[in-house]
Write a protein that holds these residues in place. Structure first.
Motif, mmCIF file in Angstrom:
data_model
loop_
_atom_site.group_PDB
_atom_site.id
_atom_site.type_symbol
_atom_site.label_atom_id
_atom_site.label_comp_id
_atom_site.label_asym_id
_atom_site.label_seq_id
_atom_site.Cartn_x
_atom_site.Cartn_y
_atom_site.Cartn_z
ATOM 1 N N TYR A 21 3.198 7.331 10.228
ATOM 2 C CA TYR A 21 2.267 7.751 9.180
ATOM 3 C C TYR A 21 1.045 8.395 9.829
ATOM 4 C CZ TYR A 21 4.928 3.882 7.085
ATOM 5 O OH TYR A 21 5.925 3.028 6.693
ATOM 6 N N ASP A 32 -6.484 6.022 0.093
ATOM 7 C CA ASP A 32 -5.273 5.196 0.254
ATOM 8 C C ASP A 32 -4.023 6.036 0.480
ATOM 9 O OD1 ASP A 32 -6.699 2.872 0.001
ATOM 10 O OD2 ASP A 32 -6.396 2.739 -2.167
ATOM 11 N N PRO A 35 -1.114 3.913 2.506
ATOM 12 C CA PRO A 35 -0.258 3.048 1.674
ATOM 13 C C PRO A 35 0.754 3.840 0.848
ATOM 14 C CG PRO A 35 -2.515 2.280 1.587
ATOM 15 C CD PRO A 35 -2.542 3.586 2.318
ATOM 16 N N MET A 36 0.359 5.031 0.387
ATOM 17 C CA MET A 36 1.297 5.863 -0.383
ATOM 18 C C MET A 36 2.479 6.261 0.493
ATOM 19 S SD MET A 36 2.376 9.253 -0.651
ATOM 20 C CE MET A 36 1.026 10.213 0.040
ATOM 21 N N GLN A 37 2.193 6.726 1.737
ATOM 22 C CA GLN A 37 3.273 7.103 2.643
ATOM 23 C C GLN A 37 4.160 5.897 2.953
ATOM 24 O OE1 GLN A 37 2.079 9.478 6.130
ATOM 25 N NE2 GLN A 37 0.118 9.885 5.127
ATOM 26 N N ARG A 38 3.522 4.745 3.128
ATOM 27 C CA ARG A 38 4.269 3.532 3.461
ATOM 28 C C ARG A 38 5.230 3.144 2.334
ATOM 29 N NH1 ARG A 38 0.088 0.369 4.808
ATOM 30 N NH2 ARG A 38 0.254 0.669 7.070
ATOM 31 N N ARG A 39 4.779 3.237 1.080
ATOM 32 C CA ARG A 39 5.632 2.877 -0.067
ATOM 33 C C ARG A 39 6.838 3.804 -0.162
ATOM 34 N NH1 ARG A 39 0.636 2.233 -2.677
ATOM 35 N NH2 ARG A 39 0.850 4.294 -3.669
ATOM 36 N N VAL A 40 6.606 5.108 -0.013
ATOM 37 C CA VAL A 40 7.706 6.075 -0.125
ATOM 38 C C VAL A 40 8.741 5.840 0.976
ATOM 39 C CG1 VAL A 40 8.310 8.522 -0.012
ATOM 40 C CG2 VAL A 40 6.280 7.809 -1.273
ATOM 41 N N CYS A 41 8.246 5.647 2.207
ATOM 42 C CA CYS A 41 9.167 5.443 3.331
ATOM 43 C C CYS A 41 9.916 4.117 3.196
ATOM 44 C CB CYS A 41 8.405 5.475 4.658
ATOM 45 S SG CYS A 41 7.808 7.123 5.123
ATOM 46 N N SER A 42 9.247 3.079 2.694
ATOM 47 C CA SER A 42 9.891 1.775 2.499
ATOM 48 C C SER A 42 11.045 1.883 1.513
ATOM 49 C CB SER A 42 8.859 0.760 2.014
ATOM 50 O OG SER A 42 9.475 -0.459 1.670
ATOM 51 N N THR A 43 10.797 2.568 0.395
ATOM 52 C CA THR A 43 11.854 2.767 -0.605
ATOM 53 C C THR A 43 13.029 3.511 0.002
ATOM 54 O OG1 THR A 43 10.212 2.812 -2.383
ATOM 55 C CG2 THR A 43 12.379 3.768 -2.854
#
Length: 569
Positions: A21, A32, A35-43
């Motif tokens: 990220y 933030d 956190p947005m990048q983290r959520r997309v990559c986690s999904t």
């Protein structure tokens, strides 16, 4: 086909993913964006059935301006890929890996030789055909172009706002205030503009005048404002510090040139950009001018001459004013050992008729080399203040009286032309070289797509090296240009100071006699380069620009800078 990951992978084992990220500004951190990048990559990696093992987070790091070798998290990701810690490198978009067209495509190719490279929004980047290499290059060529265009557009918009007198953010600055304009931006927010604050603006001017007229340093100025008899509060309402004075003294806002883009993100830290590289309006904004440009530039020169790195530089004129009661300390030296003459005191006590004890104390010049035993000096140890300063002032007044008798306008014009032509010609030459190097870089960059497809005489690694060499040449040329521009600026200041001296000649002696001691020292400093003392004489060396004026008047090329005056012992 490029081989991927030379490790022997167990086909039944789930792939281990490392997520990368990056945000390029502190504004994105506050919004933030990570956190947005983290959520997309986690999904995304959960949908693939991969196992998350590590993340690499670059906060406020520009993918365009910061090279790969200075990006610690990127380097860590490369080490992990090479050592088999991860099997997949996943990012939100590929431009999170960087936006440098001559560097990032090769970084992606390097990763692809060790791990799978995926974007949660753009899919997998493979290198199975030559067209894959070309598309990989084109992606970062477009990313760098868009980043540059955005930077240019934002800078131009902000520059126009500044030139229109609109406030672009930050602090109004000590001595200024913000007033509403009745103009609203696209988000419906009302814009402001700066105006002088009459309650404090004169204090900002006084800060500059303390340096320009009296030679004060920032610590001494702070002490003056903090003293009980003055007691002026600082911009924060508390006590003044040398730092708060320095901030005002180096701010071009006070000459009517409010700067924007004063800092840049570098490796996650805010770094102050040198004044000459900051974005400013093309011309001073009249209603914001607190001090004249000549005065502002002269103050910068005075302060710069006192920097530790410039103290022993013979090419930089020193403007040092001591707290000594002696006028010439800092510019007076022993003619035998070359040591500076410093201040010492003779003290005597005596008793009045009524029994009261009085103490008499008188300052004198002392050869520091002989007094401290640092040299085999054949001169005197102590010299009289009255005798030394009397001789110097008599000689200086005689010199100024000679100048008073003639019209020096033509001579000033000749000196003005002489002092700037060489540097200006050299600047033109460097400007031409700068343009040529830019063309060479453009030519090399045009070879990159051909190199990726194998139709160029240059290999990608060689092209990358050549481009970096040319970019380093540009940095070197720009550095030389900045130094020359500073030299031209210094000579312009010297010319202005000489013109001011000529204008003040008719009243120079009267002003000097009425001035406080610190102003007297600055007046002498503007004319005298060096005073050398011997047992039987004093040599007075006039500063270069005044000396040139003297030569023009005398029509002589002889060295008349050194003038000697003898006295009876």
């Amino acid at each position: 086909m490029v081989a991927m990951n030379k490790k022997n992978l167990d086909p039944t084992r789930k792939l281990r993913v490392g997520c990368f990220y990056r945000v390029s500004s502190k504004g994105q951190l506050e919004d933030d964006d990570i956190p947005m990048q983290r959520r997309v990559c986690s999904t995304f990696y959960n949908s693939k059935g991969w196992v998350f093992v590590k993340e690499y987070v670059e906060k406020a790091v520009s993918g365009l301006w910061v090279p790969a070798e200075k990006r610690g998290d990127l380097q860590e990701a490369m080490r992990d890929a090479e050592e088999g810690v991860i099997d997949v490198l996943l990012c939100f978009m590929f431009d999170r890996l960087g936006r440098r067209e001559h560097e990032t495509p090769y970084i992606v190719q390097w990763f692809a030789r060790h791990v799978q490279v995926w974007s949660a929004t753009e899919g997998q980047q493979k290198f199975e055909q030559h067209s894959d290499k070309l598309m990989n290059y084109v992606r970062y060529w477009q990313a760098e172009g868009e980043s540059l265009k955005t930077s240019i557009r934002v800078t131009e918009d902000m520059t126009q706002m500044v030139e229109d007198g609109l406030f672009t953010g930050g602090s109004a600055g000590y001595g200024y205030k913000l007033v509403k304009t009745g103009i609203f931006n696209k988000k419906g927010k009302e814009l402001y503009r700066r105006e002088k604050d009459e309650e404090t603006n004169h204090i900002a001017y006084q800060i500059y005048d303390f340096v320009y007229t009296y030679g004060y340093g920032s610590k001494r100025i702070a002490q003056h404002f903090n003293s009980p008899e003055v007691n002026i509060p600082s911009p924060t309402g508390g006590k003044w510090t040398a730092g708060s004075i320095n901030f005002i003294l180096k701010n071009p806002l006070y000459k009517g040139m409010p700067s924007i883009k004063k800092r840049k993100d570098e490796e996650g830290k805010l770094k102050t950009i040198p004044i000459e590289e900051q974005v400013s309006p093309k011309e001073p904004i009249p209603h914001l001018i607190t001090v004249p440009e000549e005065m502002w530039e002269a103050v910068q020169r005075i302060r710069s001459s006192r920097n530790q790195e410039n103290t022993n530089n013979p090419d930089i004129e020193k403007v040092l004013v001591s707290k000594s009661p002696l006028l010439l300390v800092g510019m007076i030296f022993c003619g035998y050992c070359g040591s500076p003459l410093t201040t010492t005191y003779n003290s005597k006590k005596y008793q009045l008729a009524d029994g009261t004890m009085q103490k008499w104390r008188q300052a004198k010049y002392r050869c520091s080399g002989k007094a401290l035993g640092k040299s085999d000096c054949e001169g005197q140890t102590i010299y009289s203040q009255v005798k030394i300063e009397g001789v110097v002032l008599d000689e200086l007044n005689a010199f100024l009286d000679n100048l008073k008798q003639v019209d020096v306008t033509d001579q000033l014009v000749k000196i003005r032309k002489k002092t700037s032509s060489n540097e200006e010609n050299e600047l033109k030459t460097l400007g031409k070289k700068h343009r040529e190097i830019i063309k060479e870089i453009d030519t090399l960059k045009a070879e990159v797509p051909k190199s990726i497809l194998g139709s160029s005489a240059f290999k990608p690694d060689l092209l990358n090296t050549l481009i970096e060499q040319k970019q380093n040449e540009i940095i070197s040329v720009e550095s030389s240009m900045q130094k020359l521009e500073q030299t031209v600026q210094n000579k312009r200041i010297e010319k202005n100071e000489m013109e001011n001296l000529v204008k003040s000649i008719p009243v120079w002696k009267e002003v000097f006699q009425k001035a406080p001691i610190d102003k007297r020292k600055m007046m002498l400093n503007s004319v005298i380069e060096r005073v050398t003392v011997y047992r039987d004489r004093v040599d007075l060396k006039i500063k270069l620009k005044v000396h040139e004026l003297l030569q023009e008047l005398d029509g002589s090329e002889s060295d008349s800078r050194g003038r000697a005056h003898r006295w009876q012992r």
